[in-house]
Scaffold this active site. Structure first.
Site, PDB file in Angstrom:
ATOM      1  N   LYS A   1       2.347  -2.051 -17.334  1.00 30.81           N
ATOM      2  CA  LYS A   1       1.590  -3.277 -17.043  1.00 30.81           C
ATOM      3  C   LYS A   1       0.556  -3.593 -18.122  1.00 30.81           C
ATOM      4  O   LYS A   1       0.201  -4.743 -18.322  1.00 30.81           O
ATOM      5  CB  LYS A   1       0.866  -3.151 -15.699  1.00 30.81           C
ATOM      6  CG  LYS A   1       1.783  -3.291 -14.506  1.00 30.81           C
ATOM      7  CD  LYS A   1       0.986  -3.276 -13.221  1.00 30.81           C
ATOM      8  CE  LYS A   1       1.878  -3.280 -12.012  1.00 30.81           C
ATOM      9  NZ  LYS A   1       1.137  -3.261 -10.757  1.00 30.81           N
TER      10      LYS A   1
ATOM     11  N   ASP B   1      -0.985  -9.410  -8.782  1.00 33.84           N
ATOM     12  CA  ASP B   1      -1.478  -8.347  -7.884  1.00 33.84           C
ATOM     13  C   ASP B   1      -2.783  -8.746  -7.202  1.00 33.84           C
ATOM     14  O   ASP B   1      -2.992  -8.455  -6.017  1.00 33.84           O
ATOM     15  CB  ASP B   1      -1.718  -7.040  -8.667  1.00 33.84           C
ATOM     16  CG  ASP B   1      -0.423  -6.281  -8.929  1.00 33.84           C
ATOM     17  OD1 ASP B   1       0.554  -6.482  -8.178  1.00 33.84           O
ATOM     18  OD2 ASP B   1      -0.400  -5.479  -9.886  1.00 33.84           O
TER      19      ASP B   1
ATOM     20  N   TYR C   1       2.622   1.693  -0.518  1.00 29.91           N
ATOM     21  CA  TYR C   1       3.427   1.129   0.571  1.00 29.91           C
ATOM     22  C   TYR C   1       4.510   2.081   1.057  1.00 29.91           C
ATOM     23  O   TYR C   1       5.149   1.826   2.077  1.00 29.91           O
ATOM     24  CB  TYR C   1       4.031  -0.219   0.164  1.00 29.91           C
ATOM     25  CG  TYR C   1       4.971  -0.156  -1.008  1.00 29.91           C
ATOM     26  CD1 TYR C   1       4.517  -0.401  -2.297  1.00 29.91           C
ATOM     27  CD2 TYR C   1       6.309   0.150  -0.828  1.00 29.91           C
ATOM     28  CE1 TYR C   1       5.371  -0.325  -3.373  1.00 29.91           C
ATOM     29  CE2 TYR C   1       7.183   0.228  -1.894  1.00 29.91           C
ATOM     30  CZ  TYR C   1       6.700  -0.015  -3.173  1.00 29.91           C
ATOM     31  OH  TYR C   1       7.568   0.060  -4.234  1.00 29.91           O
TER      32      TYR C   1
END
Ligand code: NAP
Length: 289
Positions: free
Chosen positions: A66, A102, A232
């Site tokens: 990223k 995000d 998650y």
């Protein structure tokens, strides 16, 4: 001609993004395939260049690229530049543009799933990597009262706090931003008055060396806070299990994942993301992981 959107990262075989993104593309019957493009370190330049081929529309970018992907793109959107991380690449007129969805996903999940508004609230962030950077800028933009950043590598937390402070100074916002060393996570007093604790570390993540662990002990978790774990998988992380036992409200990372993905979908396709379909598919796939 079929067109393609990729997920660039390493590893990506456990990602559920290809499933819920494909469900959204299929909902609109678009001839677009969302594929996992596992990219070894050293191959990032080549993978990003392939995005320039006519059949490719863009990509998501995940760990560990990223930040390193930024210099390979033609333009970076303002928020992504501030955060210093790109999770979405969109090809427009042969140029590769970098975005960060995000921050949006984090806030949207907080609002929709926990009915929590950050303005004036005391927030504690565990971690100082790409996700923590997105969360910090999102909370400052929403006028959080204070931000405490706790990270194992103190210099990384200090660098994040400094960029948050210069951003605040440039736009006249006044979130009090402080940094604490990692061992303070074991001290209940650290968390005494906070309203929101966000785990932006990888501690507790399935398939990681820290699987099964929690960054906080039960005694440190304030019952009056919302404990938000960006992880998650598993959906109920060890931290969230402890937070439940402590009587705190909890929020897992799946809604954020879907909301950030929905924002990316809208950038690629110019269509409203079918968020419920994406959430249902994400839930269904996660149960099998
Ligand atoms: P990253 O840039 O690699 O940062 C990882 C962070 O975890 C760093 O702050 C690192 O500390 C800390 N850490 C790792 N192992 C640790 C340990 N044993 N003890 C203490 N701290 C440790 O990763 P990221 O991109 O920010 O992602 C972080 C987490 O957020 C991941 O679990 C990711 O799946 C999740 N995430 C979720 C979403 C979503 O949509 N739900 C979106 C983005 C990220 P050091 O700085 O000391 O190395």
């Amino acid at each position: 001609m079929s067109r393609f959107i990729g997920l660039i990262g390493y590893p990506v075989k456990h990602s559920i993004s290809p499933y819920f993104q494909q469900a959204a593309l299929d909902y609109y019957q678009l001839d677009i395939r969302y594929q996992a493009w596992e990219t070894l370190p050293g191959e990032l330049g080549e993978t990003v260049s392939r995005l320039r081929h006519p059949q490719n529309l863009g990509a998501n970018v995940t760990v560990p690229y990223k930040e390193s992907v930024l210099p390979l793109l033609d333009e970076i959107d303002e928020l992504a530049s501030l955060i210093g991380a790109v999770n979405t690449i969109v090809k427009r007129d042969d140029s590769l543009l970098g975005f960060n969805t995000d921050a949006h996903g984090f806030i949207q999940a907080l609002h929709e799933r926990a009915n929590f508004e950050p303005e004036g609230k005391q927030a504690i962030i565990l971690g100082a990597g790409g996700a923590a950077r997105a969360v910090s800028f999102a909370l400052v933009q929403k006028k959080a009262g204070s931000l405490t950043i706790i990270n194992r590598t103190l210099e990384r937390a200090e660098a994040l706090a400094n960029s948050v402070r210069s951003y605040q100074a440039s736009i006249g916002l006044e979130t009090k931003t402080v940094v604490l060393p990692w061992p303070t996570v074991t001290t209940p007093v650290t968390f005494e008055h906070c309203h929101l604790v966000v785990n932006c570390t990888t501690i507790g993540m399935k398939h990681s060396p820290e699987e099964g662990k929690s960054p906080l002990r039960l005694e440190a978790i304030p019952s009056s806070a919302l404990v938000y774990d960006l992880i998650y998988n598993p959906s109920l992380t060890p931290l969230l299990q402890l937070a439940q036992r402590a009587g705190a409200n909890i929020l897992g990372g799946l809604p954020m994942l879907v909301y950030q993905g929905a924002a990316s979908f809208e950038l690629w396709t110019y269509r409203k993301a079918p968020v419920d379909i994406m959430l249902n598919k994400a839930d269904e796939v996660l149960e099998r992981c």
